[in-house]
Design an enzyme around this catalytic site. Structure first.
Site, PDB file in Angstrom:
ATOM      1  N   TYR A  71      -2.019   2.481   7.088  1.00 38.29           N
ATOM      2  CA  TYR A  71      -1.785   1.059   6.814  1.00 38.29           C
ATOM      3  C   TYR A  71      -1.841   0.246   8.114  1.00 38.29           C
ATOM      4  O   TYR A  71      -2.406  -0.844   8.158  1.00 38.29           O
ATOM      5  CB  TYR A  71      -0.426   0.861   6.132  1.00 38.29           C
ATOM      6  CG  TYR A  71      -0.224  -0.549   5.612  1.00 38.29           C
ATOM      7  CD1 TYR A  71       0.419  -1.520   6.391  1.00 38.29           C
ATOM      8  CD2 TYR A  71      -0.699  -0.928   4.359  1.00 38.29           C
ATOM      9  CE1 TYR A  71       0.595  -2.814   5.930  1.00 38.29           C
ATOM     10  CE2 TYR A  71      -0.530  -2.220   3.887  1.00 38.29           C
ATOM     11  CZ  TYR A  71       0.114  -3.160   4.674  1.00 38.29           C
ATOM     12  OH  TYR A  71       0.259  -4.450   4.209  1.00 38.29           O
TER      13      TYR A  71
ATOM     14  N   HIS B 272       5.496  -7.858  11.890  1.00 39.85           N
ATOM     15  CA  HIS B 272       6.261  -7.015  10.946  1.00 39.85           C
ATOM     16  C   HIS B 272       6.274  -5.583  11.461  1.00 39.85           C
ATOM     17  O   HIS B 272       5.256  -5.081  11.938  1.00 39.85           O
ATOM     18  CB  HIS B 272       5.608  -7.022   9.564  1.00 39.85           C
ATOM     19  CG  HIS B 272       5.691  -8.342   8.861  1.00 39.85           C
ATOM     20  ND1 HIS B 272       6.655  -8.633   7.918  1.00 39.85           N
ATOM     21  CD2 HIS B 272       4.940  -9.463   8.983  1.00 39.85           C
ATOM     22  CE1 HIS B 272       6.481  -9.867   7.481  1.00 39.85           C
ATOM     23  NE2 HIS B 272       5.441 -10.399   8.110  1.00 39.85           N
TER      24      HIS B 272
ATOM     25  N   TYR C 148       5.264  -4.561  -1.790  1.00 38.55           N
ATOM     26  CA  TYR C 148       4.368  -4.143  -2.880  1.00 38.55           C
ATOM     27  C   TYR C 148       5.223  -3.594  -4.019  1.00 38.55           C
ATOM     28  O   TYR C 148       6.084  -2.744  -3.787  1.00 38.55           O
ATOM     29  CB  TYR C 148       3.433  -3.036  -2.395  1.00 38.55           C
ATOM     30  CG  TYR C 148       2.441  -3.440  -1.332  1.00 38.55           C
ATOM     31  CD1 TYR C 148       2.812  -3.514   0.012  1.00 38.55           C
ATOM     32  CD2 TYR C 148       1.123  -3.733  -1.655  1.00 38.55           C
ATOM     33  CE1 TYR C 148       1.897  -3.866   0.993  1.00 38.55           C
ATOM     34  CE2 TYR C 148       0.197  -4.096  -0.679  1.00 38.55           C
ATOM     35  CZ  TYR C 148       0.592  -4.159   0.632  1.00 38.55           C
ATOM     36  OH  TYR C 148      -0.315  -4.514   1.603  1.00 38.55           O
TER      37      TYR C 148
ATOM     38  N   LYS D 155      -7.289  -4.645   4.159  1.00 40.33           N
ATOM     39  CA  LYS D 155      -8.221  -4.117   5.156  1.00 40.33           C
ATOM     40  C   LYS D 155      -9.456  -4.998   5.368  1.00 40.33           C
ATOM     41  O   LYS D 155     -10.170  -4.829   6.349  1.00 40.33           O
ATOM     42  CB  LYS D 155      -8.696  -2.722   4.727  1.00 40.33           C
ATOM     43  CG  LYS D 155      -7.578  -1.675   4.709  1.00 40.33           C
ATOM     44  CD  LYS D 155      -7.062  -1.404   6.096  1.00 40.33           C
ATOM     45  CE  LYS D 155      -5.963  -0.355   6.096  1.00 40.33           C
ATOM     46  NZ  LYS D 155      -5.316  -0.251   7.409  1.00 40.33           N
TER      47      LYS D 155
ATOM     48  N   PRO E 210      -7.940  -5.621  -2.134  1.00 42.01           N
ATOM     49  CA  PRO E 210      -7.010  -6.211  -1.146  1.00 42.01           C
ATOM     50  C   PRO E 210      -5.694  -5.440  -0.998  1.00 42.01           C
ATOM     51  O   PRO E 210      -4.885  -5.747  -0.136  1.00 42.01           O
ATOM     52  CB  PRO E 210      -6.753  -7.606  -1.701  1.00 42.01           C
ATOM     53  CG  PRO E 210      -7.077  -7.518  -3.148  1.00 42.01           C
ATOM     54  CD  PRO E 210      -8.139  -6.483  -3.287  1.00 42.01           C
TER      55      PRO E 210
HETATM   56  C1  PHB Z   1      -1.729 -11.547   2.072  1.00 35.53           C
HETATM   57  O1  PHB Z   1      -0.813 -11.877   2.872  1.00 35.53           O
HETATM   58  O2  PHB Z   1      -2.522 -12.379   1.542  1.00 35.53           O
HETATM   59  C2  PHB Z   1      -1.890 -10.070   1.721  1.00 35.53           C
HETATM   60  C3  PHB Z   1      -0.971  -9.134   2.213  1.00 35.53           C
HETATM   61  C4  PHB Z   1      -1.135  -7.785   1.910  1.00 35.53           C
HETATM   62  C5  PHB Z   1      -2.205  -7.399   1.103  1.00 35.53           C
HETATM   63  C6  PHB Z   1      -3.123  -8.344   0.598  1.00 35.53           C
HETATM   64  C7  PHB Z   1      -2.956  -9.690   0.903  1.00 35.53           C
HETATM   65  O3  PHB Z   1      -2.365  -6.075   0.786  1.00 35.53           O
END
Ligand code: PHB
Ligand code: APR
Length: 392
Positions: free
Chosen positions: A384, A72, A200, A296, A292
């Site tokens: 990030y 990505h 997000y 990280k 999460p």
């Molecule tokens: C995931 O793909 O499980 C995932 C992606 C981004 C995050 C947390 C979990 O911030």
């Protein structure tokens, strides 16, 4: 039994450490409380920072990731149906990240361990660490109903937040920092195509996140109150709630299907200092937990293990103790940077039940600032994507 390094825990930290140590010619032995099937069945996050991808590639652990993982150029933030912007790690930093499940990373690490004949004693109980302040520590444990002892030169606690290693550091030495968030995440896996980007969502109904495992497998999350359980969220309730938190044009792209996994986890930030006491080192969740939101957790386990394997490699090669003496401070610099980023993103994107109107306005103007400022987006992209490792 004797070995050079006794590793407690066969999660990602423990298994990657055994691999990197073996590449430095250092012998290790892994003690794991659960069965291998139990460890391999865990479903966790799935975003690999560029440095994590490099470590896996440089150590011959990335063949399947490069085949099945999905690169990505950045991640997308959508906001209450009002705005959307893309945090472009490729444009700002020339860095991409990979969506590839931790479950798959664990499988790949186990396969590599089998190929090199790594000793792993799973279903080991009553692990106790002894003589950590001497030059000849040892570990006792019970397996198959019998007591065992492993004499070693170093012990590494890769045994997660609930492990025994951190608790073996005297309370007078250990400093703990914790922040508990007033909500949890409900996570599901579903055989539907993912959205184009890791997305997000900040919404008045609560946070949501759309991520991927493959072209046909998605990982979705929603913020839920702390007292909610999986049973509170049957599919017929989950799908409309999840889609309600995304802008219409994205919600229309989300297909529905029976969820194949569902779990609820509380969010917390936690750091234990120091990450070393005598001949004991801590790595991964044994030393720190992040919410999460910043993806990280796995990446910090990898950076700890990268630094520690480099330090132990130097010690065994030259006798120099400089890097092992500097391990805790170096690892903690990256840990605290990731803890802060995860705390920032959690505050930016969630609805806090106790937020005042001031708090809500401040959050909205932070999102406005991110939307309008390339400098703000570059700073978030840098955090990030993950900071580069420090040189030895
Ligand atoms: C995931 O793909 O499980 C995932 C992606 C981004 C995050 C947390 C979990 O911030
Ligand atoms: N004795 C032996 N093994 C133990 C003990 C013990 N007393 N306590 C815990 N373990 C084992 C657990 O069963 C687990 O397999 O240690 C392992 C720790 O693995 P993780 O919890 O996965 O931690 P880590 O390897 O640091 O990986 C961190 O995993 O939990 C996710 O979000 C986290 O992505 C992050 C990653």
């Amino acid at each position: 039994m004797k070995t050079q390094v006794a590793i407690i825990g066969s999660g990602p930290a423990g298994m990657l450490l055994s691999e990197l140590l073996s590449r430095h010619g250092i012998e290790s032995l892994v003690l794991e409380r659960q069965s291998r099937a139990h460890v391999a069945s865990r479903i966790r996050a799935g975003v690999l920072e560029a440095t994590t991808v490099e470590v896996l590639r440089e150590n011959g652990l990335a063949e399947r990731m490069d085949r099945e993982g999905h690169p990505h150029d950045g991640m997308r933030i959508v906001w209450a149906g009002r705005d959307t912007f893309f945090i472009d790690t490729q444009r700002f930093l020339g860095k991409r990240f990979m969506t590839y499940g931790q479950t798959q990373v664990q499988e790949d690490l186990y396969a590599a361990a089998d190929r090199r004949g790594q000793t792993i004693f799973d279903e080991s109980s009553e692990v106790v660490l002894h003589g950590l302040e001497s030059n000849a520590p040892h570990v006792s444990f019970v397996r198959g109903g019998e007591g065992h002892r492993v004499d070693c030169e170093f012990v590494v606690g890769c045994d997660g937040f609930h492990g025994v290693a951190r608790r073996s550091i005297p309370a007078s030495v250990l400093r703990e920092f914790e922040k508990v968030y007033p909500f949890g995440w409900l996570g599901v896996m579903a055989r539907v195509k993912p959205l184009p980007d890791v997305t997000y969502a900040n919404h008045p109904r609560g946070f949501a996140l759309a991520s991927a495992r493959s072209e046909k497998l998605s990982r979705f999350y929603i913020q839920v109150p702390l007292d909610h359980k999986v049973e509170d969220w049957p599919d017929e309730r989950f799908w409309p709630e999840f889609k309600a938190r995304f802008p219409k044009d994205l919600a229309e792209q989300i297909d529905e299907a029976p969820t194949i996994e569902k779990s609820v986890a509380p969010l917390r930030s936690y750091v234990a200092e120091p990450m070393r006491h005598g001949r004991l080192f801590l790595a991964g969740d044994a030393a720190h937990i992040v919410p999460p939101t910043g993806a990280k957790g796995l990446n910090l386990a990898v950076s700890d293990v990268f630094y520690l394997s480099r330090a132990l490699g130097a010690f065994y090669k030259t006798g120099s103790e400089t890097l092992i003496d500097g391990y805790s401070a170096m690892a903690l610099r990256r840990v605290w940077s990731s803890v802060r980023t995860s705390w920032y993103l959690t505050n930016l994107l969630h609805r806090f039940p106790t937020a005042s109107e001031f708090d809500q306005r401040a959050q909205e103007y932070e999102l406005d600032y991110l939307k309008s400022s390339q400098h703000a987006q570059a700073a978030l992209a840098e955090q990030y994507a993950g900071l580069p490792f420090e040189p030895a």
